[in-house]
Write an enzyme that holds these catalytic residues in place. Structure first.
Site, PDB file in Angstrom:
ATOM      1  CB  CYS A 149      -0.954  -0.001   1.182  1.00  0.00           C
ATOM      2  SG  CYS A 149      -2.097  -1.387   1.142  1.00  0.00           S
ATOM      3  CG  HIS A 163      -2.956   3.548   2.595  1.00  0.00           C
ATOM      4  ND1 HIS A 163      -3.531   3.329   1.361  1.00  0.00           N
ATOM      5  CD2 HIS A 163      -3.019   2.365   3.264  1.00  0.00           C
ATOM      6  CE1 HIS A 163      -3.919   2.070   1.292  1.00  0.00           C
ATOM      7  NE2 HIS A 163      -3.623   1.467   2.429  1.00  0.00           N
ATOM      8  CG  ASN A 185      -6.500  -0.555   1.582  1.00  0.00           C
ATOM      9  OD1 ASN A 185      -5.827  -0.103   0.654  1.00  0.00           O
ATOM     10  ND2 ASN A 185      -5.960  -1.090   2.654  1.00  0.00           N
TER      11      ASN A 185
HETATM   12  N1  COA Z   1     -18.114  -8.666   9.487  1.00  0.00           N
HETATM   13  C1  COA Z   1     -18.511  -9.070  10.702  1.00  0.00           C
HETATM   14  N2  COA Z   1     -17.664  -9.476  11.663  1.00  0.00           N
HETATM   15  C2  COA Z   1     -16.359  -9.479  11.366  1.00  0.00           C
HETATM   16  C3  COA Z   1     -15.884  -9.095  10.123  1.00  0.00           C
HETATM   17  C4  COA Z   1     -16.817  -8.675   9.160  1.00  0.00           C
HETATM   18  N3  COA Z   1     -16.445  -8.274   7.919  1.00  0.00           N
HETATM   19  N4  COA Z   1     -14.534  -9.196  10.113  1.00  0.00           N
HETATM   20  C5  COA Z   1     -14.179  -9.633  11.324  1.00  0.00           C
HETATM   21  N5  COA Z   1     -15.289  -9.830  12.087  1.00  0.00           N
HETATM   22  C6  COA Z   1     -15.364 -10.319  13.452  1.00  0.00           C
HETATM   23  C7  COA Z   1     -14.196 -11.195  13.836  1.00  0.00           C
HETATM   24  O1  COA Z   1     -14.403 -12.506  13.374  1.00  0.00           O
HETATM   25  C8  COA Z   1     -14.208 -11.077  15.333  1.00  0.00           C
HETATM   26  O2  COA Z   1     -15.208 -11.952  15.806  1.00  0.00           O
HETATM   27  P1  COA Z   1     -14.985 -12.799  17.169  1.00  0.00           P
HETATM   28  O3  COA Z   1     -14.785 -11.759  18.243  1.00  0.00           O
HETATM   29  O4  COA Z   1     -16.236 -13.566  17.274  1.00  0.00           O
HETATM   30  O5  COA Z   1     -13.752 -13.610  16.932  1.00  0.00           O
HETATM   31  C9  COA Z   1     -14.684  -9.659  15.593  1.00  0.00           C
HETATM   32  O6  COA Z   1     -15.292  -9.232  14.363  1.00  0.00           O
HETATM   33  C10 COA Z   1     -13.575  -8.712  15.973  1.00  0.00           C
HETATM   34  O7  COA Z   1     -12.494  -8.934  15.104  1.00  0.00           O
HETATM   35  P2  COA Z   1     -11.228  -8.016  15.159  1.00  0.00           P
HETATM   36  O8  COA Z   1     -10.274  -8.456  14.087  1.00  0.00           O
HETATM   37  O9  COA Z   1     -10.695  -7.924  16.556  1.00  0.00           O
HETATM   38  O10 COA Z   1     -11.880  -6.605  14.780  1.00  0.00           O
HETATM   39  P3  COA Z   1     -11.208  -5.196  14.754  1.00  0.00           P
HETATM   40  O11 COA Z   1     -11.969  -4.270  15.618  1.00  0.00           O
HETATM   41  O12 COA Z   1      -9.725  -5.254  14.923  1.00  0.00           O
HETATM   42  O13 COA Z   1     -11.498  -4.732  13.244  1.00  0.00           O
HETATM   43  C11 COA Z   1     -10.312  -4.561  11.174  1.00  0.00           C
HETATM   44  C12 COA Z   1     -10.979  -5.491  12.181  1.00  0.00           C
HETATM   45  C13 COA Z   1      -9.695  -5.413  10.094  1.00  0.00           C
HETATM   46  C14 COA Z   1     -11.386  -3.669  10.576  1.00  0.00           C
HETATM   47  C15 COA Z   1      -9.249  -3.684  11.896  1.00  0.00           C
HETATM   48  O14 COA Z   1      -8.397  -4.494  12.655  1.00  0.00           O
HETATM   49  C16 COA Z   1      -8.432  -2.888  10.932  1.00  0.00           C
HETATM   50  O15 COA Z   1      -8.928  -1.988  10.307  1.00  0.00           O
HETATM   51  N6  COA Z   1      -7.123  -3.187  10.826  1.00  0.00           N
HETATM   52  C17 COA Z   1      -6.265  -2.535   9.865  1.00  0.00           C
HETATM   53  C18 COA Z   1      -6.378  -3.278   8.577  1.00  0.00           C
HETATM   54  C19 COA Z   1      -5.825  -2.527   7.438  1.00  0.00           C
HETATM   55  O16 COA Z   1      -6.203  -1.391   7.199  1.00  0.00           O
HETATM   56  N7  COA Z   1      -4.937  -3.164   6.693  1.00  0.00           N
HETATM   57  C20 COA Z   1      -4.335  -2.612   5.547  1.00  0.00           C
HETATM   58  C21 COA Z   1      -3.218  -1.714   5.950  1.00  0.00           C
HETATM   59  S1  COA Z   1      -2.409  -1.129   4.542  1.00  0.00           S
END
Ligand code: COA
Length: 326
Positions: free
Chosen positions: A113, A253, A283
């Site tokens: 990215c 980004h 993204n």
């Molecule tokens: N819809 C519903 N539930 C979802 C889901 C979706 N699309 N994706 C994940 N979940 C669930 C998980 O399974 C988890 O369930 P559980 O508690 O029963 O295990 C719960 O939501 C929480 O998951 P978690 O990964 O802790 O959520 P989070 O608050 O960290 O949010 C992201 C997840 C990916 C949105 C967040 O971590 C994020 O934005 N990270 C940065 C990612 C990014 O931008 N990457 C690219 C960088 S260049």
């Protein structure tokens, strides 16, 4: 002093839209979850016949048109991409062919990215040493082909698109003031995708005969991304003896609205100084910053002498920034 100046911007976003409600139909997710965790409402999806170099070509054509520069006048084309249609030749070679930019040297940069910022920093240095007078820097991705559409942790986050800038060498105080790049390969396991034909044999996924998808530990990525994006912004300002109060707009980004909000908080910037379009394009990896920049430019949000900052973060980890006097 000779500096690279942005003479034109362009972007291309595929027509097909997939809203969160569309995703609800085949995935255990909801619009409410996606919007509250990411700010994303919809993403665009490239047509089957389109490749990353096609999107890049469209964005480049628009940037050339705005700059009033002919393809034959371009000396250098750098494409930031991790989704080129070939392992080789590069997407940049295909763009050079499509545009008929016969004189241009063309190559890709792989920094996930952060690809656009890494490509931009490369081009800026060619301008600075005088070997290049006009260049095209492009970010282009078809991320929706790299995610597993059964994995709700990743597939909801990404979209397709391309953005481009034409750089021109100019005398004066304006233009790209400085670029700042960083890498820490120790974090590779938090965000990666195995290659098609040359993957390391020590990873379990190599046993899979199927396609290889983006793998991510989202919450860990989140924490490092916020710190890296904020720190590199401050680094760029300090290197030029400027402060956050001098900034008109920043273009981080577009990974996630919560990341953008957290950067704003860390940098103590009001929300109207942080450009946001992740809600509409998701993204788009290395395309996200040049798409955002083109949107702001075409909406008339940028005036001569405005100070703007671009900052990116991606798999690797890679991160970087560019400070620009418009
Ligand atoms: N819809 C519903 N539930 C979802 C889901 C979706 N699309 N994706 C994940 N979940 C669930 C998980 O399974 C988890 O369930 P559980 O508690 O029963 O295990 C719960 O939501 C929480 O998951 P978690 O990964 O802790 O959520 P989070 O608050 O960290 O949010 C992201 C997840 C990916 C949105 C967040 O971590 C994020 O934005 N990270 C940065 C990612 C990014 O931008 N990457 C690219 C960088 S260049």
């Amino acid at each position: 002093m000779i500096r690279a100046k942005i003479a034109g911007t362009g972007s291309y976003i595929p027509e097909k839209v997939a809203t969160n409600f569309d995703l609800e139909k085949f995935l255990d997710t909801s619009d409410e979850w996606i919007v509250s965790r990411t700010g994303i409402r919809e993403r665009h999806i490239a047509a089957e016949c389109q490749n990353a170099s096609d999107l890049a070509t469209e964005a480049a054509r628009k940037a050339l048109e705005m700059a009033g520069v002919a393809a034959e006048e371009i000396d250098l084309i750098i494409v930031g991409t991790i989704t080129g249609e070939f392992t080789f030749p590069s997407a940049a070679c295909m763009v050079q062919k499509n545009l008929g930019a016969r004189r241009a040297v063309a190559f890709d940069v792989s920094a996930a990215c952060s690809g656009f910022i890494f490509a931009l920093a490369n081009a800026v240095n060619y301008h600075r040493i005088g070997t290049v007078k006009r260049s095209l820097v492009i970010g282009s991705e078809i991320m929706t082909r790299t995610v597993n559409w059964k994995d709700r942790n990743t597939c909801v986050l990404f979209g397709d698109g391309a953005g481009a800038v034409v750089l021109s060498s100019e005398e004066g105080e304006g233009g790209i003031l400085s670029t700042h790049l960083h890498t820490d390969g120790n974090y590779w396991e938090l965000l990666y995708q195995l290659s098609g034909s040359a993957s390391p044999s020590f990873l379990p996924e190599v046993e899979d005969q199927g396609r290889r998808f983006v793998k991510m530990q989202g919450n860990e990525v989140f924490k490092v991304a916020v710190k890296a994006l904020s720190d590199v912004a401050l680094e760029a300002l300090a290197a030029n003896g400027l402060t956050k109060d001098d900034l008109k707009l920043i273009f981080p980004h577009q990974a996630n609205k919560r990341i953008l909000d957290a950067i704003g908080k860390r940098l103590d910037l009001p929300s109207d100084k942080i450009f946001v379009n992740v809600d509409r394009v998701a993204n788009t990896s290395s395309a996200s910053i040049p798409i955002a920049l083109d949107e702001a430019n075409r909406r008339g949000l940028l005036a001569p002498q405005d100070l703007i900052l671009l900052n990116a973060f991606g798999g690797g980890f890679t991160w970087g920034a560019a400070l620009i006097r418009w």
